[in-house]
Design a protein around this motif. Structure first.
Motif, PDB file in Angstrom:
ATOM      1  N   GLU A 110     -18.804   4.176  39.915  1.00 41.96           N
ATOM      2  CA  GLU A 110     -17.914   4.392  41.051  1.00 41.96           C
ATOM      3  C   GLU A 110     -18.681   5.067  42.186  1.00 41.96           C
ATOM      4  N   VAL A 111     -18.556   4.528  43.407  1.00 46.72           N
ATOM      5  CA  VAL A 111     -19.206   5.156  44.552  1.00 46.72           C
ATOM      6  C   VAL A 111     -18.434   6.433  44.896  1.00 46.72           C
ATOM      7  N   VAL A 112     -19.145   7.563  44.863  1.00 47.64           N
ATOM      8  CA  VAL A 112     -18.528   8.862  45.121  1.00 47.64           C
ATOM      9  C   VAL A 112     -18.984   9.457  46.450  1.00 47.64           C
ATOM     10  N   GLY A 113     -19.879   8.747  47.123  1.00 45.17           N
ATOM     11  CA  GLY A 113     -20.404   9.216  48.400  1.00 45.17           C
ATOM     12  C   GLY A 113     -21.665   8.461  48.740  1.00 45.17           C
ATOM     13  N   ALA A 114     -22.402   8.989  49.696  1.00 49.91           N
ATOM     14  CA  ALA A 114     -23.654   8.358  50.106  1.00 49.91           C
ATOM     15  C   ALA A 114     -24.533   9.397  50.778  1.00 49.91           C
ATOM     16  N   VAL A 115     -25.810   9.082  50.866  1.00 50.96           N
ATOM     17  CA  VAL A 115     -26.768   9.940  51.552  1.00 50.96           C
ATOM     18  C   VAL A 115     -27.506   9.103  52.582  1.00 50.96           C
ATOM     19  N   GLY A 116     -27.774   9.714  53.719  1.00 55.73           N
ATOM     20  CA  GLY A 116     -28.567   9.069  54.759  1.00 55.73           C
ATOM     21  C   GLY A 116     -29.723   9.963  55.131  1.00 55.73           C
TER      22      GLY A 116
END
Length: 147
Positions: A110-116
């Protein structure tokens, strides 16, 4: 009502710390942004020497990765004329980024967030973002939030 997994502030700070460590190792002053699954920023840090433009770019890379559930480096390959995401650069309220440095964060599928990450060239930004994303432990420090 549904239950949604979300990154905690403590986890976001660990992600940023891992990104900063990698950016220092490859000598690429960067900004690292962490967003939740909805694309809202949880934490962001700009290293000494990182460009001013890296602040907005890091956030938008994380936002794009969270909202599409895809790494921005992959989006760049499908955003070309004739590709499935052709035209996305004009989408997402003008925040879509179609070059390397944004990585979704998955826990238990499950995608729980992201980083850039932004501040270096595409290869460096991708390296920093992937190193940062790997700092997430599967269940530790995740909060269950009702949405």
């Amino acid at each position: 009502m549904i239950t949604v997994k979300s990154l905690s502030l403590a986890e976001a700070n660990r992600i940023i710390e891992a990104g900063v460590t990698r950016a220092e190792a490859i000598k690429s002053p960067s900004t690292i942004a962490v967003v939740d699954a909805g694309g809202t920023v949880i934490a962001q840090a700009r290293m000494d020497g990182a460009s001013l433009s890296s602040v907005a770019l890091a956030y938008n890379k994380a936002y794009t990765a969270a909202s599409t559930r895809l790494a921005t480096s992959f989006i760049s390959t499908i955003a070309q004329p004739g590709g499935d995401f052709y035209g996305i650069a004009n989408g997402l309220d003008g925040r879509a980024i179609i070059f390397a440095g944004g990585v979704p964060i998955e826990v238990d599928g499950e995608v729980v967030g992201a980083v850039g990450a932004s501040g270096g060239n595409g290869t460096q930004d991708e390296d920093v973002a992937r190193a940062a994303a790997q700092a997430v432990s599967t269940k530790k420090a995740l909060e269950e939030v009702e949405a």
